[in-house]
Motif scaffolding. Structure first.
Motif, PDB file in Angstrom:
ATOM      1  N   GLU A  53      64.791 124.433   0.316  1.00 40.71           N
ATOM      2  CA  GLU A  53      63.659 123.491   0.311  1.00 40.71           C
ATOM      3  C   GLU A  53      62.568 123.860  -0.692  1.00 40.71           C
ATOM      4  OE1 GLU A  53      62.896 125.922   4.199  1.00 40.71           O
ATOM      5  OE2 GLU A  53      64.590 125.371   2.931  1.00 40.71           O
ATOM      6  N   PHE A  54      62.621 125.091  -1.226  1.00 41.64           N
ATOM      7  CA  PHE A  54      61.613 125.529  -2.199  1.00 41.64           C
ATOM      8  C   PHE A  54      62.177 125.654  -3.618  1.00 41.64           C
ATOM      9  CE2 PHE A  54      60.206 127.415   1.899  1.00 41.64           C
ATOM     10  CZ  PHE A  54      59.058 126.657   2.059  1.00 41.64           C
ATOM     11  N   PRO A 113      58.802 125.803  -6.203  1.00 44.45           N
ATOM     12  CA  PRO A 113      58.568 127.104  -5.573  1.00 44.45           C
ATOM     13  C   PRO A 113      57.082 127.376  -5.320  1.00 44.45           C
ATOM     14  CG  PRO A 113      59.945 127.332  -7.530  1.00 44.45           C
ATOM     15  CD  PRO A 113      59.411 125.943  -7.523  1.00 44.45           C
ATOM     16  N   PRO A 114      56.743 127.875  -4.126  1.00 40.63           N
ATOM     17  CA  PRO A 114      55.361 128.278  -3.868  1.00 40.63           C
ATOM     18  C   PRO A 114      54.928 129.362  -4.860  1.00 40.63           C
ATOM     19  CG  PRO A 114      56.614 128.207  -1.828  1.00 40.63           C
ATOM     20  CD  PRO A 114      57.594 128.057  -2.947  1.00 40.63           C
ATOM     21  N   VAL A 115      53.695 129.266  -5.301  1.00 39.80           N
ATOM     22  CA  VAL A 115      53.169 130.238  -6.265  1.00 39.80           C
ATOM     23  C   VAL A 115      52.786 131.524  -5.537  1.00 39.80           C
ATOM     24  CG1 VAL A 115      51.349 130.666  -7.982  1.00 39.80           C
ATOM     25  CG2 VAL A 115      52.310 128.356  -7.709  1.00 39.80           C
ATOM     26  N   GLY A 166      69.671 129.244 -10.029  1.00 41.06           N
ATOM     27  CA  GLY A 166      68.684 129.000  -8.984  1.00 41.06           C
ATOM     28  C   GLY A 166      67.399 129.736  -9.263  1.00 41.06           C
ATOM     29  N   LYS A 167      66.389 129.440  -8.460  1.00 36.86           N
ATOM     30  CA  LYS A 167      65.075 130.067  -8.625  1.00 36.86           C
ATOM     31  C   LYS A 167      64.945 131.265  -7.691  1.00 36.86           C
ATOM     32  CE  LYS A 167      62.587 126.260 -10.619  1.00 36.86           C
ATOM     33  NZ  LYS A 167      63.441 125.078 -10.451  1.00 36.86           N
ATOM     34  N   TRP A 168      64.438 132.341  -8.262  1.00 33.96           N
ATOM     35  CA  TRP A 168      64.284 133.607  -7.563  1.00 33.96           C
ATOM     36  C   TRP A 168      62.862 134.105  -7.749  1.00 33.96           C
ATOM     37  CZ3 TRP A 168      68.556 136.482  -5.458  1.00 33.96           C
ATOM     38  CH2 TRP A 168      69.806 135.863  -5.621  1.00 33.96           C
ATOM     39  N   ALA A 169      62.321 134.782  -6.724  1.00 33.37           N
ATOM     40  CA  ALA A 169      61.051 135.502  -6.855  1.00 33.37           C
ATOM     41  C   ALA A 169      61.435 136.929  -7.230  1.00 33.37           C
ATOM     42  CB  ALA A 169      60.273 135.471  -5.543  1.00 33.37           C
ATOM     43  N   CYS A 170      60.877 137.424  -8.341  1.00 32.57           N
ATOM     44  CA  CYS A 170      61.291 138.724  -8.879  1.00 32.57           C
ATOM     45  C   CYS A 170      60.107 139.650  -9.105  1.00 32.57           C
ATOM     46  CB  CYS A 170      61.997 138.536 -10.217  1.00 32.57           C
ATOM     47  SG  CYS A 170      63.439 137.468 -10.135  1.00 32.57           S
ATOM     48  N   VAL A 171      60.342 140.937  -8.872  1.00 33.26           N
ATOM     49  CA  VAL A 171      59.353 141.984  -9.125  1.00 33.26           C
ATOM     50  C   VAL A 171      60.077 143.107  -9.863  1.00 33.26           C
ATOM     51  CG1 VAL A 171      57.767 143.655  -8.092  1.00 33.26           C
ATOM     52  CG2 VAL A 171      58.173 141.493  -6.942  1.00 33.26           C
ATOM     53  N   THR A 172      59.433 143.667 -10.878  1.00 35.63           N
ATOM     54  CA  THR A 172      60.006 144.812 -11.586  1.00 35.63           C
ATOM     55  C   THR A 172      59.118 146.019 -11.355  1.00 35.63           C
ATOM     56  OG1 THR A 172      60.949 143.367 -13.264  1.00 35.63           O
ATOM     57  CG2 THR A 172      60.751 145.695 -13.832  1.00 35.63           C
ATOM     58  N   SER A 227      51.236 130.003  -2.273  1.00 30.09           N
ATOM     59  CA  SER A 227      50.373 128.823  -2.394  1.00 30.09           C
ATOM     60  C   SER A 227      50.481 127.834  -1.232  1.00 30.09           C
ATOM     61  CB  SER A 227      50.637 128.107  -3.720  1.00 30.09           C
ATOM     62  OG  SER A 227      51.996 127.720  -3.799  1.00 30.09           O
ATOM     63  N   VAL A 228      51.562 127.875  -0.457  1.00 31.96           N
ATOM     64  CA  VAL A 228      51.660 126.982   0.702  1.00 31.96           C
ATOM     65  C   VAL A 228      51.184 127.671   1.983  1.00 31.96           C
ATOM     66  CG1 VAL A 228      53.408 125.406  -0.219  1.00 31.96           C
ATOM     67  CG2 VAL A 228      54.141 127.441   1.025  1.00 31.96           C
ATOM     68  N   GLY A 229      50.934 128.991   1.900  1.00 27.16           N
ATOM     69  CA  GLY A 229      50.369 129.735   3.024  1.00 27.16           C
ATOM     70  C   GLY A 229      51.244 129.799   4.261  1.00 27.16           C
ATOM     71  N   CYS A 230      52.556 129.657   4.077  1.00 28.63           N
ATOM     72  CA  CYS A 230      53.433 129.715   5.256  1.00 28.63           C
ATOM     73  C   CYS A 230      54.619 130.631   5.007  1.00 28.63           C
ATOM     74  CB  CYS A 230      53.903 128.316   5.646  1.00 28.63           C
ATOM     75  SG  CYS A 230      55.091 127.613   4.512  1.00 28.63           S
ATOM     76  N   HIS A 231      55.356 130.913   6.097  1.00 30.41           N
ATOM     77  CA  HIS A 231      56.545 131.757   6.041  1.00 30.41           C
ATOM     78  C   HIS A 231      57.660 130.961   5.363  1.00 30.41           C
ATOM     79  CE1 HIS A 231      60.094 133.948   7.468  1.00 30.41           C
ATOM     80  NE2 HIS A 231      59.279 134.988   7.508  1.00 30.41           N
ATOM     81  N   LEU A 232      58.244 131.527   4.309  1.00 28.82           N
ATOM     82  CA  LEU A 232      59.263 130.816   3.538  1.00 28.82           C
ATOM     83  C   LEU A 232      60.659 130.944   4.127  1.00 28.82           C
ATOM     84  CD1 LEU A 232      58.102 131.840  -0.057  1.00 28.82           C
ATOM     85  CD2 LEU A 232      57.346 129.893   1.339  1.00 28.82           C
ATOM     86  N   GLY A 233      60.899 132.017   4.879  1.00 25.50           N
ATOM     87  CA  GLY A 233      62.232 132.257   5.431  1.00 25.50           C
ATOM     88  C   GLY A 233      63.006 133.222   4.556  1.00 25.50           C
ATOM     89  N   MET A 234      63.752 134.091   5.181  1.00 33.20           N
ATOM     90  CA  MET A 234      64.484 135.139   4.472  1.00 33.20           C
ATOM     91  C   MET A 234      65.841 134.620   4.011  1.00 33.20           C
ATOM     92  SD  MET A 234      63.904 138.119   3.500  1.00 33.20           S
ATOM     93  CE  MET A 234      64.956 139.062   2.416  1.00 33.20           C
ATOM     94  N   THR A 235      66.260 135.026   2.834  1.00 32.03           N
ATOM     95  CA  THR A 235      67.618 134.756   2.354  1.00 32.03           C
ATOM     96  C   THR A 235      68.254 136.099   2.006  1.00 32.03           C
ATOM     97  OG1 THR A 235      66.909 134.532   0.053  1.00 32.03           O
ATOM     98  CG2 THR A 235      66.991 132.499   1.369  1.00 32.03           C
ATOM     99  N   VAL A 236      69.575 136.158   2.046  1.00 28.10           N
ATOM    100  CA  VAL A 236      70.287 137.363   1.624  1.00 28.10           C
ATOM    101  C   VAL A 236      71.420 136.936   0.703  1.00 28.10           C
ATOM    102  CG1 VAL A 236      69.744 138.815   3.612  1.00 28.10           C
ATOM    103  CG2 VAL A 236      71.757 137.353   3.697  1.00 28.10           C
ATOM    104  N   PRO A 237      71.838 137.826  -0.183  1.00 26.86           N
ATOM    105  CA  PRO A 237      71.342 139.185  -0.346  1.00 26.86           C
ATOM    106  C   PRO A 237      70.071 139.241  -1.181  1.00 26.86           C
ATOM    107  CG  PRO A 237      73.086 138.783  -1.934  1.00 26.86           C
ATOM    108  CD  PRO A 237      72.964 137.527  -1.092  1.00 26.86           C
ATOM    109  N   VAL A 238      69.348 140.360  -1.040  1.00 23.29           N
ATOM    110  CA  VAL A 238      68.260 140.687  -1.958  1.00 23.29           C
ATOM    111  C   VAL A 238      68.939 141.498  -3.061  1.00 23.29           C
ATOM    112  CG1 VAL A 238      66.143 142.039  -2.263  1.00 23.29           C
ATOM    113  CG2 VAL A 238      66.464 140.640  -0.201  1.00 23.29           C
TER     114      VAL A 238
END
Length: 166
Positions: A84-85, A89-91, A15-21, A47-58
């Motif tokens: 839905e993203f 995925p929103p940039v 799946g697609k994840w947003a990641c920060v190191t 890039s869509v300027g809206c709330h994406l919604g929280m998923t768990v776990p982080v």
């Protein structure tokens, strides 16, 4: 009376994840700063300027030093994009956030409660190894700390994940 399992095996799909190191002096600083960046992305800075919604776990992917007695400074924090993203995925506005396709994952997981510090994580890894005994089926240098609740909750639910060898 049913006893809680000591650990369980799970499989997660690709799946697609947003990641920060981050590589701050303390583990807690790295995950705190990474999570704040991800929250801004989730809430509106995308890039869509809206709330994406929280998923768990982080997820916080950690690596042990060669001696196995400390955590490496670099910690990767990952947020799973809602269904839905996944296709588009929103940039992120923040250049430090990367959208990554992560491969399917097979893990052995064990629950623990409380704050996640380098000390508690190293203790949980050690306890889990005692429970499992000697095995070559899981990685020894890379682990995942999965958090299910807001970091400000003192007795929050976490898991330590041992990752199966590919």
């Amino acid at each position: 009376q049913c006893e809680e399992a000591a650990y369980e095996e799970r499989r997660y799909p690709a799946g697609k994840w947003a990641c920060v190191t981050m590589g701050e002096p303390m583990y807690e600083q790295s995950i705190s700063m990474s999570f704040m960046k991800l929250m801004r992305y989730i809430c509106k800075e995308n890039s869509v300027g809206c709330h994406l919604g929280m998923t768990v776990p982080v997820l916080n992917e950690i690596h042990l030093t060669k001696e196995g007695t400390k955590l490496e400074r670099e910690v990767l924090t990952a947020y799973y994009l809602p269904g839905e993203f996944q296709q588009n995925p929103p940039v992120p506005m923040d250049p430090e956030i990367h959208i990554t396709e992560r491969a399917p994952l097979r893990v052995i997981t064990r629950v623990f409660y409380g704050m996640t510090t380098e000390e508690t994580i190293l203790r949980e890894i050690s306890l889990f190894w005692e429970l499992l005994g000697s095995t070559d089926t899981v990685l020894r240098e890379t682990y995942i700390v999965a958090s299910y609740e807001n970091p400000s909750i003192p007795q929050r639910r976490n898991e330590i994940w041992f990752i199966y060898q590919a």
